[in-house]
Write an enzyme that holds these catalytic residues in place. Structure first.
Site, mmCIF file in Angstrom:
data_model
loop_
_atom_site.group_PDB
_atom_site.id
_atom_site.type_symbol
_atom_site.label_atom_id
_atom_site.label_comp_id
_atom_site.label_asym_id
_atom_site.label_seq_id
_atom_site.Cartn_x
_atom_site.Cartn_y
_atom_site.Cartn_z
ATOM 1 N N HIS A 158 63.904 34.166 54.957
ATOM 2 C CA HIS A 158 63.614 32.990 55.774
ATOM 3 C C HIS A 158 62.718 33.432 56.921
ATOM 4 O O HIS A 158 63.063 34.334 57.692
ATOM 5 C CB HIS A 158 64.902 32.365 56.327
ATOM 6 C CG HIS A 158 64.634 31.153 57.168
ATOM 7 N ND1 HIS A 158 64.552 29.877 56.641
ATOM 8 C CD2 HIS A 158 64.392 31.014 58.508
ATOM 9 C CE1 HIS A 158 64.291 29.017 57.603
ATOM 10 N NE2 HIS A 158 64.185 29.676 58.748
ATOM 11 N N CYS A 159 61.557 32.787 57.051
ATOM 12 C CA CYS A 159 60.586 33.149 58.084
ATOM 13 C C CYS A 159 60.647 32.136 59.223
ATOM 14 O O CYS A 159 60.364 30.950 59.018
ATOM 15 C CB CYS A 159 59.179 33.182 57.483
ATOM 16 S SG CYS A 159 57.898 33.628 58.683
#
Length: 348
Positions: free
Chosen positions: A180-181
């Site tokens: 997850h960025c």
């Protein structure tokens, strides 16, 4: 030279932090967690309860819930760099006969980067749904080391396809989950990995090109000023030739904002270049960040707060199965840029 000394200390501290982050990333016990835990225990008795709750809520909101804060920060930093480049560097470069096509490249790269940045934010990463689950289960075989058949997600109440993972931030299972960025406020998975990789490469190219143009401008400014042939009188009354440190100090005093912008760009370039090379390597061997960490026995303490390791995973690296999903260089790249599409279940 006091200013240069302080700046050198600042650079050394930043580089040390980067090295420590790279070295201990994904491990359960790190110098950062030990330090902050110790500081928290010392400060807690003197900190008001409302401030502690607010700090915990803020950190949870920033890193464990979807929000646009880092997108706004990204745009703010990018806007500041381009404002300084356009306002000062562009004019100086034109005075030094830099061609317009060369000065236009950063703006072309900005357009390309913005396009991929938008796709990273808006495109679905490959969410596992009831309609797609049958097709997603058939895309990848289970390696029976990191991914096992018949395992259901307790939250989504769906069987987990091979290479998928439930993201606690987005609250969904993602096919071929990478990570997850926070900078794009989205998961990186099967359907948007190509956009994320191109986004990283375009940011590196953008930072590198502006840094080269800025460095070239400062270099020609030094040549035109004649500093390399100049001399000064030191504190003992002796005449000294202007060396590199004197030139750097002169640039700091003459172009402070440009020099700091150049330092920031060099820092961003090397940081993101290393990260981009890591993801290029993962693409070439058909592996995700999630699989890379899990194959080494690392586990996210937010997702598994009571576990020392995933009980379905072998904590010891198994080199014979590390690249289980690799199908050759060209086919690995094809899978990234033309990801397999699951067949949706037709409604009766």
């Amino acid at each position: 030279m006091d200013f240069l000394t302080l700046f050198a200390v600042y650079v050394a501290v930043v580089l040390t932090c980067i090295v420590l982050v790279c070295k201990y990333s994904g491990q359960q016990q790190t110098p950062f967690s030990i330090f902050f835990s110790s500081v928290g225990k010392v400060v807690a008795p003197f900190t008001p309860k409302w401030l502690q709750r607010f700090s915990q809520w803020t950190l949870h909101r920033l890193f464990h819930q979807r929000n646009n804060m880092f997108i706004y920060l990204h745009i703010l930093l990018e806007g500041a760099v381009y404002a300084e480049f356009t306002y000062e560097v562009f004019g100086f470069c034109r005075e030094m006969d830099t061609t317009l096509p060369s000065l236009s490249v950063p703006y072309v790269l900005l357009t390309i980067k913005t396009f991929f940045f938008y796709l990273c934010i808006r495109r679905d990463p490959g969410t596992v749904t009831k309609k797609k689950i049958a097709g997603q289960l058939s895309i990848y075989p289970y390696d029976r080391r990191l991914f096992h058949p018949g395992v259901s997600c307790e939250t989504c109440q769906l069987i987990k396809p091979a290479r998928s993972k439930h993201c606690r931030v987005c609250n969904r299972c993602v096919q071929r989950f990478d990570h997850h960025c926070v900078w794009v406020n989205n998961c990186i998975g099967a359907q948007n990995t190509r956009y994320f990789l191109l986004y990283l490469l375009s940011v590196c190219a953008m930072a590198g090109d502006i840094a080269v143009l800025t460095g070239d401008m400062l270099f020609h400014a030094v040549l035109r000023s004649g500093l390399l042939r100049a001399s000064y009188v030191d504190e003992y009354g002796q005449q000294q030739a202007a060396g590199p440190l004197f030139v750097v100090q002169h640039l700091f005093l003459t172009f402070p904002r440009i020099v700091f912008m150049l330092g920031f760009l060099v820092f961003v370039f090397f940081l993101l270049a290393g990260y981009a090379l890591f993801h290029c390597y993962l693409a070439l061997v058909n592996q995700t960040s999630n699989e890379w960490y899990k194959s080494r026995g690392y586990v996210c303490q937010h997702c598994h707060p009571t576990a020392t390791a995933d009980h379905l995973c072998s904590p010891a690296p198994d080199h014979s199965k590390r690249y289980y999903y690799s199908r050759g260089l060209l086919r690995n790249l094809e899978e990234i840029f033309i990801p397999p599409q699951p067949v949706q279940k037709k409604d009766n």
